[in-house]
Design an enzyme around this catalytic site. Sequence first.
Site, PDB file in Angstrom:
ATOM      1  N   CYS A  46      -2.206   9.115   2.576  1.00  0.00           N
ATOM      2  CA  CYS A  46      -1.833   8.526   1.291  1.00  0.00           C
ATOM      3  C   CYS A  46      -2.784   8.994   0.202  1.00  0.00           C
ATOM      4  CB  CYS A  46      -1.825   7.018   1.387  1.00  0.00           C
ATOM      5  SG  CYS A  46      -3.328   6.351   2.065  1.00  0.00           S
ATOM      6  N   GLU A  84       0.896  -1.174   0.000  1.00  0.00           N
ATOM      7  CA  GLU A  84       0.000   0.000   0.000  1.00  0.00           C
ATOM      8  C   GLU A  84       0.921   1.205   0.000  1.00  0.00           C
ATOM      9  OE1 GLU A  84      -3.314  -0.266   0.094  1.00  0.00           O
ATOM     10  OE2 GLU A  84      -3.823  -2.105   1.148  1.00  0.00           O
TER      11      GLU A  84
HETATM   12  P1  NAD Z   1       8.556   4.594   4.616  1.00  0.00           P
HETATM   13  O1  NAD Z   1       8.641   3.810   3.360  1.00  0.00           O
HETATM   14  O2  NAD Z   1       9.627   5.561   4.914  1.00  0.00           O
HETATM   15  O3  NAD Z   1       8.501   3.608   5.878  1.00  0.00           O
HETATM   16  C1  NAD Z   1       7.505   2.622   6.013  1.00  0.00           C
HETATM   17  C2  NAD Z   1       8.021   1.487   6.866  1.00  0.00           C
HETATM   18  O4  NAD Z   1       9.083   0.819   6.190  1.00  0.00           O
HETATM   19  C3  NAD Z   1       8.581   1.934   8.228  1.00  0.00           C
HETATM   20  O5  NAD Z   1       8.120   1.038   9.210  1.00  0.00           O
HETATM   21  C4  NAD Z   1      10.077   1.811   8.003  1.00  0.00           C
HETATM   22  O6  NAD Z   1      10.819   1.590   9.198  1.00  0.00           O
HETATM   23  C5  NAD Z   1      10.159   0.614   7.086  1.00  0.00           C
HETATM   24  N1  NAD Z   1      11.409   0.479   6.305  1.00  0.00           N
HETATM   25  C6  NAD Z   1      12.257   1.461   5.913  1.00  0.00           C
HETATM   26  N2  NAD Z   1      13.293   0.927   5.199  1.00  0.00           N
HETATM   27  C7  NAD Z   1      13.053  -0.414   5.139  1.00  0.00           C
HETATM   28  C8  NAD Z   1      13.752  -1.517   4.542  1.00  0.00           C
HETATM   29  N3  NAD Z   1      14.893  -1.356   3.875  1.00  0.00           N
HETATM   30  N4  NAD Z   1      13.213  -2.741   4.653  1.00  0.00           N
HETATM   31  C9  NAD Z   1      12.036  -2.938   5.313  1.00  0.00           C
HETATM   32  N5  NAD Z   1      11.364  -1.943   5.919  1.00  0.00           N
HETATM   33  C10 NAD Z   1      11.861  -0.693   5.829  1.00  0.00           C
HETATM   34  O7  NAD Z   1       7.127   5.305   4.605  1.00  0.00           O
HETATM   35  P2  NAD Z   1       6.464   6.249   5.713  1.00  0.00           P
HETATM   36  O8  NAD Z   1       7.157   7.560   5.739  1.00  0.00           O
HETATM   37  O9  NAD Z   1       6.297   5.536   6.999  1.00  0.00           O
HETATM   38  O10 NAD Z   1       5.012   6.448   5.117  1.00  0.00           O
HETATM   39  C11 NAD Z   1       4.690   7.450   4.189  1.00  0.00           C
HETATM   40  C12 NAD Z   1       4.342   6.841   2.857  1.00  0.00           C
HETATM   41  O11 NAD Z   1       3.370   5.826   3.031  1.00  0.00           O
HETATM   42  C13 NAD Z   1       3.723   7.842   1.897  1.00  0.00           C
HETATM   43  O12 NAD Z   1       4.272   7.639   0.620  1.00  0.00           O
HETATM   44  C14 NAD Z   1       2.241   7.456   1.932  1.00  0.00           C
HETATM   45  O13 NAD Z   1       1.540   7.852   0.783  1.00  0.00           O
HETATM   46  C15 NAD Z   1       2.310   5.980   2.089  1.00  0.00           C
HETATM   47  N6  NAD Z   1       1.069   5.432   2.655  1.00  0.00           N
HETATM   48  C16 NAD Z   1       0.268   4.683   1.857  1.00  0.00           C
HETATM   49  C17 NAD Z   1      -0.938   4.181   2.348  1.00  0.00           C
HETATM   50  C18 NAD Z   1      -1.863   3.376   1.497  1.00  0.00           C
HETATM   51  O14 NAD Z   1      -2.797   2.791   2.037  1.00  0.00           O
HETATM   52  N7  NAD Z   1      -1.680   3.311   0.197  1.00  0.00           N
HETATM   53  C19 NAD Z   1      -1.302   4.458   3.663  1.00  0.00           C
HETATM   54  C20 NAD Z   1      -0.447   5.209   4.458  1.00  0.00           C
HETATM   55  C21 NAD Z   1       0.745   5.693   3.939  1.00  0.00           C
END
Ligand code: NAD
Length: 455
Positions: free
Chosen positions: A261, A226
């Site tokens: 999002c 997502e």
């Molecule tokens: P992010 O990708 O920075 O982090 C998300 C998660 O991934 C965190 O728990 C982080 O610790 C983890 N992570 C980071 N590097 C990783 C790796 N190498 N391997 C595995 N896990 C890793 O995103 P964010 O800042 O937490 O969220 C914001 C983004 O999420 C925005 O782009 C937003 O649009 C999207 N989002 C989408 C939805 C949806 O339903 N489509 C909902 C909420 C947020």
Amino acid sequence: MKIKNPATGDIIIELKADTAETLKNKFNALKEGQKSWSALSVGERLECIEKFGALVQQHKNELAAILTEETGKPIQQSLNEITGAHNRIDHLCKYAERWLSEEVLVDSGNTREKIAYEPLGVIVNISAWNFPYNVGYNVFLYALAGGNSVMYKPSEYAVLTGKQFEKYLHRAGVPENVFQCVIGDGRLGQLLLEEDFDGYFFTGSYATGKHIAETVAHKLVPVQLELGGKDPLYVTDDVPDIKQAAINAAEGAFYNNGQSCCAVERIYVAERIYDEFIDAFVEEVNAYKVGNPVDPDTFIGPLTREQQLGFLSDQVADALNKGAFLKAGGQSVEEKGYYFRPTVLVNCDHRMKVMTEESFGPVIGIQKVASDDEAVSLMKDTPYGLTAAVFSSDEQRALNLLRKMDTGTVYWNCCDRVSPNVPWSGRKNSGLGSTLSFKGIRAFVQPKSYHLRNW
Ligand code: NAD
């Protein structure tokens, strides 16, 4: 891990992050616990989920305070999220048994054909911070209902909330070896990719999601993503009330500080109503109360992540350099905390980053369009495919436009909205697979087909 309060920049608490060793121990426990959890009936599992929901509602003020302290979400919006997310539990209680029960397709003569839905096993949920209740529930509650055990990794910006999920699930009767929270940043996330989970369920950015999908591809287990969006809204020239359209559009863009999002990320407005729309939009945005998120009247609190201040300033500068006009905001607030004023840029076009790159903050670009065709081609000019919205008094006109969108969700006269009744899914760079609805219930199970014949 230093957990900071975005409203002040102060450290709330320091916690010990999980390590490769604690992760392994928790994984082994989950492997064991899943066997007896999956042996329970769906109804028995739902009883625990219902109890969890009741506990969360009972403690919602305390939980909202925690969410606000660690993410900067205005307190009223924290309460709204906690109350609103409960609709996932209602949805599961109403439909999980129906979609998880065995289906007999053929029962004639001496032949029977049926499908049983079996859990995936131990799944991992790597989550985001912006709506931890909504996006967390979409995955871990649906996975638990399906008979899986779950390792939940909250975002490093929503750790305290993640720990609360664990506390109340255990209190509600979900065994400790069926739900475990692990805490850490991307480095811990990376370690999770090396473990042998039976499914990877991720909510977050496109860059991380793509990395996860590529890294675990060789395991040939389900991967669901997502991801982000650059969601467009088109305001046609036949809206019945331009002021109301502007108020609704602004809320879609600025609720939760634009950190949704499916926030409205770019707005196209028909030429004929453009000036009136901009005036009403700017008036609305200037009336937002910016400030301390614990104040119940605050609509715009601090950003959750400090580094986003520079990112947004760069988008604003880029737009101004390329000919946009600044109608509101444009800079951070000269005080403690990660505040950025709600920002409205007009006269925008697609050479500007604000119209093409996810802002994920209180910044909106508005562009004038001469026709529906121009609006459609601009709305489609994106690598993302989460949602798209049209405001119009003519349903047929709106539906004709929305059918052309390559997005998982479309909205007519509404925006920035999620419902458990319909699938939540992104196309292209916005994701893979669906949560919510029957699709989201079935996402955490695998079919087993039975061909049965009497001698
Ligand atoms: P992010 O990708 O920075 O982090 C998300 C998660 O991934 C965190 O728990 C982080 O610790 C983890 N992570 C980071 N590097 C990783 C790796 N190498 N391997 C595995 N896990 C890793 O995103 P964010 O800042 O937490 O969220 C914001 C983004 O999420 C925005 O782009 C937003 O649009 C999207 N989002 C989408 C939805 C949806 O339903 N489509 C909902 C909420 C947020």
